[in-house]
Design a protein around this motif. Structure first.
Motif, PDB file in Angstrom:
ATOM      1  N   VAL A 160     -12.272   9.018   7.099  1.00 53.04           N
ATOM      2  CA  VAL A 160     -11.136   8.355   6.465  1.00 53.04           C
ATOM      3  C   VAL A 160     -10.017   9.381   6.456  1.00 53.04           C
ATOM      4  CG1 VAL A 160     -10.262   7.311   4.346  1.00 53.04           C
ATOM      5  CG2 VAL A 160     -12.623   6.876   5.079  1.00 53.04           C
TER       6      VAL A 160
ATOM      7  N   LYS B 280      -4.960   6.615   3.275  1.00 49.44           N
ATOM      8  CA  LYS B 280      -5.020   5.294   2.649  1.00 49.44           C
ATOM      9  C   LYS B 280      -3.735   4.532   2.937  1.00 49.44           C
ATOM     10  CE  LYS B 280      -8.811   6.000   0.014  1.00 49.44           C
ATOM     11  NZ  LYS B 280     -10.014   5.163   0.017  1.00 49.44           N
TER      12      LYS B 280
ATOM     13  N   ASP C 170      -8.825   2.111   3.346  1.00 54.02           N
ATOM     14  CA  ASP C 170      -9.120   3.275   4.195  1.00 54.02           C
ATOM     15  C   ASP C 170      -8.452   3.160   5.566  1.00 54.02           C
ATOM     16  OD1 ASP C 170     -10.744   4.205   2.203  1.00 54.02           O
ATOM     17  OD2 ASP C 170     -12.642   3.707   3.226  1.00 54.02           O
TER      18      ASP C 170
ATOM     19  N   VAL D   7      -9.025   4.612   9.165  1.00 60.86           N
ATOM     20  CA  VAL D   7     -10.255   5.159   9.746  1.00 60.86           C
ATOM     21  C   VAL D   7     -10.033   5.692  11.165  1.00 60.86           C
ATOM     22  CG1 VAL D   7     -12.606   4.549  10.479  1.00 60.86           C
ATOM     23  CG2 VAL D   7     -11.675   3.605   8.357  1.00 60.86           C
TER      24      VAL D   7
END
Ligand SMILES: [Zn+2]
Length: 418
Positions: free
Chosen positions: A175, A178, A184, A186
């Motif tokens: 991760v 944000k 998340d 990714v």
């Protein structure tokens, strides 16, 4: 499998016999819902019991400009066996500050599903080019029908995929940040971890910068599943390459059903030229650009290489690859990839079927070539009719394109030695 199909048919036949005679007087009212992941719809006008005009909601950017009406996704209930007439309207918006763009035309068919999982196209469609309206006629076999710009690929499917991939010894997920709403962001790296990276090339595939670009998520999933598979080509791919995937940039939009911009209105495929990693205001306004740009530049700053990067999108009817790269070595790699795709896959580029090198600067991810000499390309894949496939592209077409794209990128990256 066979018995399942027959059982399904039997249920339908019984249901039809029961439901059809009751429809005339007291059939339940047709209802609409967007109370699910990725749902989006504007105003609904009821013109008759089974006739509706449905407005596409659209979304504007942070300046109140560039209305994108590229995404609609809704479910209708109590529709089994009924003759529905649905007119989709309010498509006209603005693109790159030029008013009047329309993301719908006669070459496109809405995606349709009767279970919310498997998708076909609503082929019976009339396009009114004066009004910019599409009128669909449908007679669903089941009691619900979903209609969307293209097959849904919800955020939750991506979350499950990442969990599944983490089980593989060849994949590492991280991760890296944000989103505005805290989802998340990714990054997944696939390689043969028993071999040193120094001898490998690095491919970077990024997808779903815009939430409506659902087809790109199927391509990315196909590429990821292939890269982790036991197929001999996949094993060789991992031995010779580090494959980095950032498969879903617009995580909030995918969950919420936004067409294009993040929840603050910023376009995740613009602003790459202005986002300054030392200025936290950009982190607040457009964390999706900030974190992915940081991941890419950090990879390079830490001595990592990027031999080819591709950023995947969907368009209405255009299909092409564009870059700002202008050095011979990068162009040779890109052209090799391009020619492979053209020769052996569903890649169906618009004329003149050449890598586009005269791309207008727009601050999209291709800017990374200017900033860090990263050989990055933008690929657009159409949702409209493909003459090469002789059909509207399906989910299977997208999933199958993933491995082909990755192998073509590897061929390009490995062209001409180090
Ligand atoms: Zn896009």
């Amino acid at each position: 499998m066979r018995s399942k199909v027959r059982a399904g048919f039997l249920i339908l036949a019984v249901a039809a016999a029961v439901v059809f005679p009751a429809i005339t007087a007291d059939a339940a009212e047709v209802t609409f819902s967007t109370a699910f992941e990725g749902g989006s719809i504007g105003r609904i006008e009821k013109l008759g019991e089974t006739t509706f005009r449905v407005h596409v909601l659209g979304q504007q950017d942070e300046r109140g400009r560039n209305r994108a009406a590229t995404w609609y996704c809704f479910r209708m209930d109590h529709v089994q066996g009924r003759d529905l007439t649905i007119t989709l309207t309010d498509f006209v918006g603005e693109y790159n500050d030029v008013p009047g763009s329309c993301p719908m035309n006669e070459k496109i068919r809405p995606a349709m599903s009767e279970d919310g999982q498997t998708w076909s196209h609503a082929e019976d469609m009339a396009w009114d080019n004066e009004k910019k309206e599409a009128t669909l006629r449908l007679k669903p076999q089941r009691d619900s029908v979903w209609l969307a710009t293209q097959a849904m690929y919800p955020h939750s499917r991506f979350v499950s995929l990442v969990e599944e991939l983490k089980q593989s010894p060849h994949a590492r997920g991280e991760v890296i940040g944000k989103s505005v709403q805290g989802r998340d962001l990714v990054l997944i790296t696939v390689t043969d971890y028993s071999k040193p990276d120094a001898d490998k090339k690095t491919l970077w595939l990024q997808a779903r910068q815009h939430a409506w670009d659902g087809g790109t998520s199927y391509v990315a999933e196909g590429a990821l599943r292939f890269a982790l598979s036991d197929r001999p080509e996949a094993r060789a791919l991992r031995e010779g390459n580090v494959c980095i995937f950032t498969p879903m940039v617009a995580v909030d939009g995918c969950a919420l059903g936004l067409p294009r911009f993040n929840v603050h209105g910023y376009d995740p495929n613009r602003h790459w030229d202005e986002v300054n990693l030392r200025d936290k205001r950009y982190l607040e306004l457009m964390p999706e650009v900030w974190y992915f740009k940081k991941a890419i530049l950090n990879h390079v700053a830490r001595g990592g290489r990027i031999d080819l990067m591709l950023n995947l999108h969907n368009t209405e009817t255009g299909e092409y690859v564009a870059t700002q790269a202008d050095d011979e070595k990068s162009l040779a790699k890109m052209n090799l990839m391009y020619d492979r795709l053209l020769a052996a896959t569903s890649f169906d580029p618009s004329p003149p079927q050449k890598l586009r090198t005269s791309e207008r600067a727009s601050g999209n991810t291709n800017w990374l070539y200017q900033e860090a000499r990263i050989p990055v390309m933008l690929m657009e894949q159409r949702i409209g009719f493909s003459t090469k496939l002789n059909r509207w592209p399906t989910v299977s077409d997208r999933l199958e394109f993933g491995p082909a794209l990755l192998m073509a990128m590897a061929a390009g990256a490995n062209a001409g030695g180090k």
